[in-house]
Design a protein around this motif. Structure first.
Motif, mmCIF file in Angstrom:
data_model
loop_
_atom_site.group_PDB
_atom_site.id
_atom_site.type_symbol
_atom_site.label_atom_id
_atom_site.label_comp_id
_atom_site.label_asym_id
_atom_site.label_seq_id
_atom_site.Cartn_x
_atom_site.Cartn_y
_atom_site.Cartn_z
ATOM 1 N N MET A 189 38.414 13.222 15.187
ATOM 2 C CA MET A 189 37.848 11.963 14.744
ATOM 3 C C MET A 189 36.379 11.914 15.130
ATOM 4 S SD MET A 189 40.559 8.961 15.276
ATOM 5 C CE MET A 189 42.203 9.466 15.716
ATOM 6 N N LEU A 190 35.608 11.263 14.306
ATOM 7 C CA LEU A 190 34.182 11.070 14.546
ATOM 8 C C LEU A 190 33.913 9.585 14.692
ATOM 9 C CD1 LEU A 190 32.903 13.406 11.696
ATOM 10 C CD2 LEU A 190 32.924 13.931 14.136
ATOM 11 N N SER A 191 32.965 9.233 15.547
ATOM 12 C CA SER A 191 32.618 7.824 15.704
ATOM 13 C C SER A 191 31.528 7.444 14.694
ATOM 14 C CB SER A 191 32.117 7.558 17.122
ATOM 15 O OG SER A 191 30.847 8.156 17.311
ATOM 16 N N ILE A 192 31.408 6.167 14.458
ATOM 17 C CA ILE A 192 30.346 5.667 13.587
ATOM 18 C C ILE A 192 28.987 6.096 14.143
ATOM 19 C CG2 ILE A 192 29.180 3.563 12.801
ATOM 20 C CD1 ILE A 192 31.737 4.184 11.223
ATOM 21 N N GLN A 193 28.817 6.041 15.469
ATOM 22 C CA GLN A 193 27.549 6.439 16.075
ATOM 23 C C GLN A 193 27.246 7.911 15.795
ATOM 24 O OE1 GLN A 193 29.949 4.776 17.795
ATOM 25 N NE2 GLN A 193 28.988 2.798 18.141
ATOM 26 N N GLU A 194 28.264 8.776 15.853
ATOM 27 C CA GLU A 194 28.057 10.195 15.579
ATOM 28 C C GLU A 194 27.656 10.441 14.126
ATOM 29 O OE1 GLU A 194 31.122 12.403 18.639
ATOM 30 O OE2 GLU A 194 31.971 11.344 16.924
ATOM 31 N N LEU A 195 28.183 9.632 13.225
ATOM 32 C CA LEU A 195 27.867 9.804 11.805
ATOM 33 C C LEU A 195 26.535 9.182 11.401
ATOM 34 C CD1 LEU A 195 31.218 9.313 9.899
ATOM 35 C CD2 LEU A 195 29.906 11.386 10.237
ATOM 36 N N ARG A 196 26.032 8.269 12.213
ATOM 37 C CA ARG A 196 24.803 7.567 11.850
ATOM 38 C C ARG A 196 23.642 8.536 11.631
ATOM 39 N NH1 ARG A 196 24.255 2.711 11.348
ATOM 40 N NH2 ARG A 196 25.971 2.062 12.658
ATOM 41 N N ALA A 197 23.460 9.494 12.535
ATOM 42 C CA ALA A 197 22.362 10.460 12.395
ATOM 43 C C ALA A 197 22.579 11.338 11.166
ATOM 44 C CB ALA A 197 22.252 11.328 13.647
ATOM 45 N N LEU A 198 23.818 11.743 10.932
ATOM 46 C CA LEU A 198 24.121 12.559 9.763
ATOM 47 C C LEU A 198 23.825 11.777 8.479
ATOM 48 C CD1 LEU A 198 25.320 15.309 8.859
ATOM 49 C CD2 LEU A 198 27.550 14.173 8.819
ATOM 50 N N GLY A 199 24.228 10.523 8.454
ATOM 51 C CA GLY A 199 23.981 9.679 7.285
ATOM 52 C C GLY A 199 22.500 9.467 7.024
ATOM 53 N N ALA A 200 21.718 9.387 8.093
ATOM 54 C CA ALA A 200 20.273 9.177 7.945
ATOM 55 C C ALA A 200 19.567 10.441 7.472
ATOM 56 C CB ALA A 200 19.676 8.713 9.269
ATOM 57 N N SER A 201 20.096 11.609 7.839
ATOM 58 C CA SER A 201 19.401 12.864 7.525
ATOM 59 C C SER A 201 19.835 13.486 6.205
ATOM 60 C CB SER A 201 19.606 13.869 8.659
ATOM 61 O OG SER A 201 20.968 14.255 8.729
ATOM 62 N N LEU A 202 20.971 13.086 5.649
ATOM 63 C CA LEU A 202 21.470 13.722 4.428
ATOM 64 C C LEU A 202 21.462 12.759 3.250
ATOM 65 C CD1 LEU A 202 24.660 15.593 5.724
ATOM 66 C CD2 LEU A 202 22.447 16.592 5.160
ATOM 67 N N PRO A 203 21.136 13.258 2.067
ATOM 68 C CA PRO A 203 21.315 12.425 0.878
ATOM 69 C C PRO A 203 22.810 12.207 0.623
ATOM 70 C CG PRO A 203 20.560 14.631 0.270
ATOM 71 C CD PRO A 203 20.575 14.564 1.762
ATOM 72 N N SER A 204 23.123 11.261 -0.213
ATOM 73 C CA SER A 204 24.509 10.861 -0.462
ATOM 74 C C SER A 204 25.406 12.029 -0.869
ATOM 75 C CB SER A 204 24.541 9.764 -1.526
ATOM 76 O OG SER A 204 25.850 9.329 -1.744
ATOM 77 N N GLY A 205 24.961 12.874 -1.793
ATOM 78 C CA GLY A 205 25.786 13.994 -2.264
ATOM 79 C C GLY A 205 26.118 14.981 -1.160
ATOM 80 N N ALA A 206 25.145 15.305 -0.323
ATOM 81 C CA ALA A 206 25.375 16.239 0.785
ATOM 82 C C ALA A 206 26.299 15.610 1.827
ATOM 83 C CB ALA A 206 24.048 16.643 1.418
ATOM 84 N N PHE A 207 26.135 14.325 2.077
ATOM 85 C CA PHE A 207 27.003 13.601 3.010
ATOM 86 C C PHE A 207 28.444 13.647 2.506
ATOM 87 C CE2 PHE A 207 28.732 9.578 4.810
ATOM 88 C CZ PHE A 207 28.437 9.778 6.146
ATOM 89 N N ARG A 208 28.639 13.418 1.195
ATOM 90 C CA ARG A 208 29.973 13.457 0.589
ATOM 91 C C ARG A 208 30.575 14.863 0.697
ATOM 92 N NH1 ARG A 208 28.686 11.154 -3.682
ATOM 93 N NH2 ARG A 208 28.113 12.985 -4.879
ATOM 94 N N ARG A 209 29.763 15.900 0.507
ATOM 95 C CA ARG A 209 30.280 17.270 0.637
ATOM 96 C C ARG A 209 30.737 17.550 2.072
ATOM 97 N NH1 ARG A 209 26.309 17.986 -3.066
ATOM 98 N NH2 ARG A 209 24.710 18.635 -1.585
ATOM 99 N N GLN A 210 30.088 16.951 3.052
ATOM 100 C CA GLN A 210 30.469 17.145 4.448
ATOM 101 C C GLN A 210 31.782 16.446 4.795
ATOM 102 O OE1 GLN A 210 28.972 18.858 7.110
ATOM 103 N NE2 GLN A 210 27.801 19.810 5.472
ATOM 104 N N LEU A 211 31.981 15.220 4.281
ATOM 105 C CA LEU A 211 33.147 14.411 4.671
ATOM 106 C C LEU A 211 34.268 14.381 3.645
ATOM 107 C CD1 LEU A 211 31.460 11.292 6.290
ATOM 108 C CD2 LEU A 211 32.496 13.242 7.421
ATOM 109 N N GLY A 212 33.974 14.705 2.402
ATOM 110 C CA GLY A 212 34.967 14.576 1.341
ATOM 111 C C GLY A 212 34.717 13.320 0.538
ATOM 112 N N PRO A 213 35.538 13.056 -0.465
ATOM 113 C CA PRO A 213 35.289 11.937 -1.372
ATOM 114 C C PRO A 213 35.573 10.553 -0.792
ATOM 115 C CG PRO A 213 37.317 13.064 -1.951
ATOM 116 C CD PRO A 213 36.678 13.873 -0.865
ATOM 117 N N PHE A 214 36.445 10.488 0.196
ATOM 118 C CA PHE A 214 36.757 9.197 0.826
ATOM 119 C C PHE A 214 37.000 9.413 2.306
ATOM 120 C CE2 PHE A 214 40.944 10.831 -0.300
ATOM 121 C CZ PHE A 214 41.730 10.519 0.801
ATOM 122 N N VAL A 215 36.975 8.306 3.050
ATOM 123 C CA VAL A 215 37.251 8.345 4.485
ATOM 124 C C VAL A 215 38.261 7.262 4.830
ATOM 125 C CG1 VAL A 215 34.996 9.293 5.140
ATOM 126 C CG2 VAL A 215 35.295 6.814 5.041
#
Length: 168
Positions: free
Chosen positions: A1-27
């Protein structure tokens, strides 16, 4: 499991498509296991719609303290098992969750996810309504309850937008 805080930096550094490729289509987003909430019930009691509604509201207001359930990579059509057995795709370690509680089915085209209870003891609920034996299509923002454990279903693009909008 990942925390919201851990994902915040990833979300800020990646565009939407790359973020989706990292996590999948839904969470699936949930409270930290064992964390008290108004929705915690006795393990032997079937969840009630009132308890689930209170839990739904608390999930929406506890965003910074929530966890993202990591999912396996998804194919074009994929069935994910939800349950208490360690080999389930979505492992939920709670006594109110059956060994093989429910099934999530992802279909890439059209992009949709469905949920169906697999004969669980304490039921599967969608937005505080019991599914019984029917299969239901999930919508972005729905709250799923497997027994007494609740998850917020979000499309990854929605999570990405929310992480970027609520930067600290």
């Amino acid at each position: 499991m990942l925390s919201i805080q851990e994902l915040r930096a990833l979300g800020a550094s990646l565009p939407s498509g790359a973020f989706r490729r990292q996590l999948g289509p839904f969470v699936l987003i949930q409270r930290a296991p064992g964390r008290p909430s108004s929705a915690v019930l006795e393990p032997t009691r079937v969840a009630s719609s009132g308890d689930i509604e209170r839990g739904m509201l608390s999930l929406l207001f506890e965003f910074e303290d929530l966890l993202i359930t990591t999912l396996p990579p998804l194919a074009r059509v994929e069935a994910l098992s939800v349950g208490r057995l360690p080999d389930c795709d979505v492992f939920v370690d709670d006594p109110s969750v059956s060994k093989r509680h429910a099934e999530l089915r992802w279909t890439e085209s059209p992009a949709r996810c469905t949920v169906k209870d697999q004969g669980s003891t304490n039921g599967t609920f969608l937005n505080a309504n019991s599914l019984g034996t029917r299969e239901a299509t999930l919508k972005d923002g729905d709250i799923l309850s497997f027994g007494n454990v609740q998850f917020w279903f979000l499309m990854t693009d929605t999570l990405h937008a929310r992480l970027r909008a609520t930067r600290r």
